[in-house]
Design a protein around this motif. Structure first.
Motif, PDB file in Angstrom:
ATOM      1  N   ASP A 184       0.828  -1.217   0.000  1.00 62.28           N
ATOM      2  CA  ASP A 184       0.000   0.000   0.000  1.00 62.28           C
ATOM      3  C   ASP A 184       0.856   1.257   0.000  1.00 62.28           C
ATOM      4  O   ASP A 184       0.566   2.236   0.674  1.00 62.28           O
ATOM      5  N   ARG A 185       1.941   1.226  -0.777  1.00 56.43           N
ATOM      6  CA  ARG A 185       2.859   2.367  -0.874  1.00 56.43           C
ATOM      7  C   ARG A 185       2.233   3.466  -1.716  1.00 56.43           C
ATOM      8  O   ARG A 185       1.458   3.211  -2.622  1.00 56.43           O
ATOM      9  N   HIS A 186       2.594   4.703  -1.387  1.00 54.92           N
ATOM     10  CA  HIS A 186       2.145   5.908  -2.100  1.00 54.92           C
ATOM     11  C   HIS A 186       0.643   6.170  -1.963  1.00 54.92           C
ATOM     12  O   HIS A 186       0.014   6.710  -2.868  1.00 54.92           O
ATOM     13  N   THR A 187       0.053   5.734  -0.859  1.00 49.97           N
ATOM     14  CA  THR A 187      -1.230   6.279  -0.423  1.00 49.97           C
ATOM     15  C   THR A 187      -0.946   6.936   0.920  1.00 49.97           C
ATOM     16  O   THR A 187      -0.003   6.551   1.625  1.00 49.97           O
ATOM     17  N   ALA A 188      -1.726   7.936   1.286  1.00 48.42           N
ATOM     18  CA  ALA A 188      -1.459   8.656   2.531  1.00 48.42           C
ATOM     19  C   ALA A 188      -1.522   7.725   3.741  1.00 48.42           C
ATOM     20  O   ALA A 188      -0.631   7.729   4.597  1.00 48.42           O
ATOM     21  N   SER A 189      -2.567   6.907   3.806  1.00 46.03           N
ATOM     22  CA  SER A 189      -2.703   6.014   4.956  1.00 46.03           C
ATOM     23  C   SER A 189      -1.654   4.905   4.923  1.00 46.03           C
ATOM     24  O   SER A 189      -1.116   4.510   5.960  1.00 46.03           O
ATOM     25  N   GLY A 190      -1.336   4.406   3.726  1.00 51.61           N
ATOM     26  CA  GLY A 190      -0.332   3.354   3.588  1.00 51.61           C
ATOM     27  C   GLY A 190       1.043   3.829   4.005  1.00 51.61           C
ATOM     28  O   GLY A 190       1.760   3.147   4.753  1.00 51.61           O
ATOM     29  N   ASP A 191       1.421   5.020   3.546  1.00 50.02           N
ATOM     30  CA  ASP A 191       2.732   5.552   3.905  1.00 50.02           C
ATOM     31  C   ASP A 191       2.806   5.916   5.383  1.00 50.02           C
ATOM     32  O   ASP A 191       3.855   5.774   6.015  1.00 50.02           O
ATOM     33  N   ALA A 192       1.695   6.376   5.948  1.00 57.78           N
ATOM     34  CA  ALA A 192       1.675   6.676   7.376  1.00 57.78           C
ATOM     35  C   ALA A 192       1.906   5.398   8.188  1.00 57.78           C
ATOM     36  O   ALA A 192       2.655   5.400   9.177  1.00 57.78           O
ATOM     37  N   PHE A 193       1.277   4.304   7.768  1.00 58.84           N
ATOM     38  CA  PHE A 193       1.437   3.037   8.489  1.00 58.84           C
ATOM     39  C   PHE A 193       2.871   2.505   8.365  1.00 58.84           C
ATOM     40  O   PHE A 193       3.444   2.018   9.342  1.00 58.84           O
ATOM     41  N   LEU A 194       3.467   2.630   7.179  1.00 58.48           N
ATOM     42  CA  LEU A 194       4.860   2.206   7.000  1.00 58.48           C
ATOM     43  C   LEU A 194       5.782   3.049   7.882  1.00 58.48           C
ATOM     44  O   LEU A 194       6.695   2.521   8.528  1.00 58.48           O
ATOM     45  N   THR A 195       5.533   4.343   7.913  1.00 55.39           N
ATOM     46  CA  THR A 195       6.371   5.235   8.719  1.00 55.39           C
ATOM     47  C   THR A 195       6.205   4.944  10.202  1.00 55.39           C
ATOM     48  O   THR A 195       7.169   5.038  10.976  1.00 55.39           O
ATOM     49  N   ALA A 196       5.008   4.574  10.621  1.00 52.68           N
ATOM     50  CA  ALA A 196       4.781   4.208  12.018  1.00 52.68           C
ATOM     51  C   ALA A 196       5.595   2.970  12.393  1.00 52.68           C
ATOM     52  O   ALA A 196       6.201   2.911  13.477  1.00 52.68           O
ATOM     53  N   GLN A 197       5.610   1.986  11.513  1.00 48.58           N
ATOM     54  CA  GLN A 197       6.421   0.786  11.761  1.00 48.58           C
ATOM     55  C   GLN A 197       7.904   1.131  11.825  1.00 48.58           C
ATOM     56  O   GLN A 197       8.641   0.634  12.680  1.00 48.58           O
ATOM     57  N   LEU A 198       8.327   2.008  10.915  1.00 50.03           N
ATOM     58  CA  LEU A 198       9.723   2.437  10.914  1.00 50.03           C
ATOM     59  C   LEU A 198      10.062   3.180  12.198  1.00 50.03           C
ATOM     60  O   LEU A 198      11.130   2.963  12.786  1.00 50.03           O
ATOM     61  N   LEU A 199       9.166   4.036  12.650  1.00 49.68           N
ATOM     62  CA  LEU A 199       9.413   4.783  13.885  1.00 49.68           C
ATOM     63  C   LEU A 199       9.673   3.851  15.064  1.00 49.68           C
ATOM     64  O   LEU A 199      10.606   4.069  15.846  1.00 49.68           O
ATOM     65  N   LEU A 200       8.868   2.809  15.202  1.00 49.40           N
ATOM     66  CA  LEU A 200       9.067   1.880  16.318  1.00 49.40           C
ATOM     67  C   LEU A 200      10.432   1.197  16.237  1.00 49.40           C
ATOM     68  O   LEU A 200      11.099   0.992  17.260  1.00 49.40           O
ATOM     69  N   LYS A 201      10.857   0.855  15.026  1.00 48.66           N
ATOM     70  CA  LYS A 201      12.191   0.263  14.849  1.00 48.66           C
ATOM     71  C   LYS A 201      13.277   1.263  15.253  1.00 48.66           C
ATOM     72  O   LYS A 201      14.251   0.908  15.926  1.00 48.66           O
ATOM     73  N   LEU A 202      13.120   2.515  14.841  1.00 50.63           N
ATOM     74  CA  LEU A 202      14.122   3.533  15.136  1.00 50.63           C
ATOM     75  C   LEU A 202      14.166   3.865  16.626  1.00 50.63           C
ATOM     76  O   LEU A 202      15.246   4.107  17.181  1.00 50.63           O
ATOM     77  N   LEU A 203      13.007   3.886  17.273  1.00 51.68           N
ATOM     78  CA  LEU A 203      12.980   4.173  18.706  1.00 51.68           C
ATOM     79  C   LEU A 203      13.692   3.080  19.502  1.00 51.68           C
ATOM     80  O   LEU A 203      14.389   3.363  20.489  1.00 51.68           O
ATOM     81  N   LYS A 204      13.522   1.855  19.076  1.00 57.59           N
ATOM     82  CA  LYS A 204      14.219   0.745  19.742  1.00 57.59           C
ATOM     83  C   LYS A 204      15.729   0.900  19.587  1.00 57.59           C
ATOM     84  O   LYS A 204      16.494   0.726  20.548  1.00 57.59           O
ATOM     85  N   LEU A 205      16.155   1.259  18.380  1.00 55.17           N
ATOM     86  CA  LEU A 205      17.580   1.477  18.128  1.00 55.17           C
ATOM     87  C   LEU A 205      18.086   2.699  18.903  1.00 55.17           C
ATOM     88  O   LEU A 205      19.206   2.693  19.421  1.00 55.17           O
ATOM     89  N   ALA A 206      17.244   3.722  18.990  1.00 57.08           N
ATOM     90  CA  ALA A 206      17.624   4.929  19.721  1.00 57.08           C
ATOM     91  C   ALA A 206      17.913   4.620  21.184  1.00 57.08           C
ATOM     92  O   ALA A 206      18.893   5.130  21.768  1.00 57.08           O
ATOM     93  N   GLU A 207      17.077   3.808  21.795  1.00 61.24           N
ATOM     94  CA  GLU A 207      17.293   3.445  23.200  1.00 61.24           C
ATOM     95  C   GLU A 207      18.613   2.710  23.389  1.00 61.24           C
ATOM     96  O   GLU A 207      19.317   2.923  24.372  1.00 61.24           O
TER      97      GLU A 207
END
Length: 223
Positions: A188-211
């Motif tokens: 679901d790439r290049h739809t607003a909701s699809g990209d938001a969901f992908l970015t949310a998943q990425l954020l959780l990965k980055l936050l784990k790495l940040a810690e």
């Protein structure tokens, strides 16, 4: 449908803008731990890439609380636009939508949805400019929430807080490239909701790495 731009006179704040500003008057404590922060991850699809001339066609978002993506919170809205999306239709596939929101209703719903959460996007500056364009007609020239760009966070985690961008291979920090790197399926790439969901998943990965790298509080995250 009204997009009243061009006037330099100060526009009075509408009631919903006052309520939004009220909600954001209490700042997030710097010591608050990452797991206790609330995020709204969002994306826009637009008629083009020029904030001065183009308009939002769709807005998608999802909330994160206690390190969990709240699937039931996911939304996608379609504001009225005085311009069709022919230039970007090849990317997001949107030319028109029947169920659209008037601009005032759209801005009010977005502000209510954002609340006082931290706003997150990938290359978020453009999306914020587009929202500022819509909201300033109602007395809000700029969103006041804390913001976080997942692209910048990913670069920071790899290169430190003040990297020389000329030495950073920027292609490796696009949303597609980072999803591949972190094993996130790009459906679901290049739809607003699809990209938001992908970015949310990425954020959780980055936050784990940040810690793991010693970034454990809100103050650490946004410094």
């Amino acid at each position: 449908m009204i997009w009243p731009f061009g006037s330099k006179k100060k526009v009075p704040e509408t009631d919903f803008v006052k309520k939004y500003l009220d909600e954001n008057s209490i700042k997030i404590p710097g010591i608050r731990q990452l797991g206790l922060l609330e995020f709204v991850v969002f994306d826009t699809e637009t008629t083009g890439l020029n904030p001065k001339e183009d308009y939002i066609l769709s807005f998608g978002a999802v909330k994160i609380q206690e390190r969990k993506i709240l699937i039931k919170s996911a939304i996608e809205w379609y504001p009225d636009s005085p311009k069709a999306g022919h230039q970007t239709a090849a990317i997001h596939g949107l030319l028109s939508k029947e169920e659209t929101l008037g601009i005032r209703q759209f801005v009010e719903q977005v502000l209510m949805y954002f609340g006082s959460s931290i706003l997150v996007g990938h290359h978020v500056g453009f999306d914020l400019q587009m929202l500022h364009k819509a909201s300033k007609a109602y007395g809000l020239p700029r969103l006041v929430n804390p913001t976080l760009d997942t692209m910048n966070l990913a670069i920071r985690l790899d290169y430190g807080p003040s990297p020389d961008r000329q030495l950073v291979p920027m292609k490796e920090y696009g949303l597609d490239s980072l999803c591949v790197r972190f094993g996130i399926a790009t459906e679901d790439r290049h739809t607003a909701s699809g990209d938001a969901f992908l970015t949310a998943q990425l954020l959780l990965k980055l936050l784990k790495l940040a810690e793991q790298k010693g970034i454990r509080s809100f103050a650490d995250l946004v410094r």
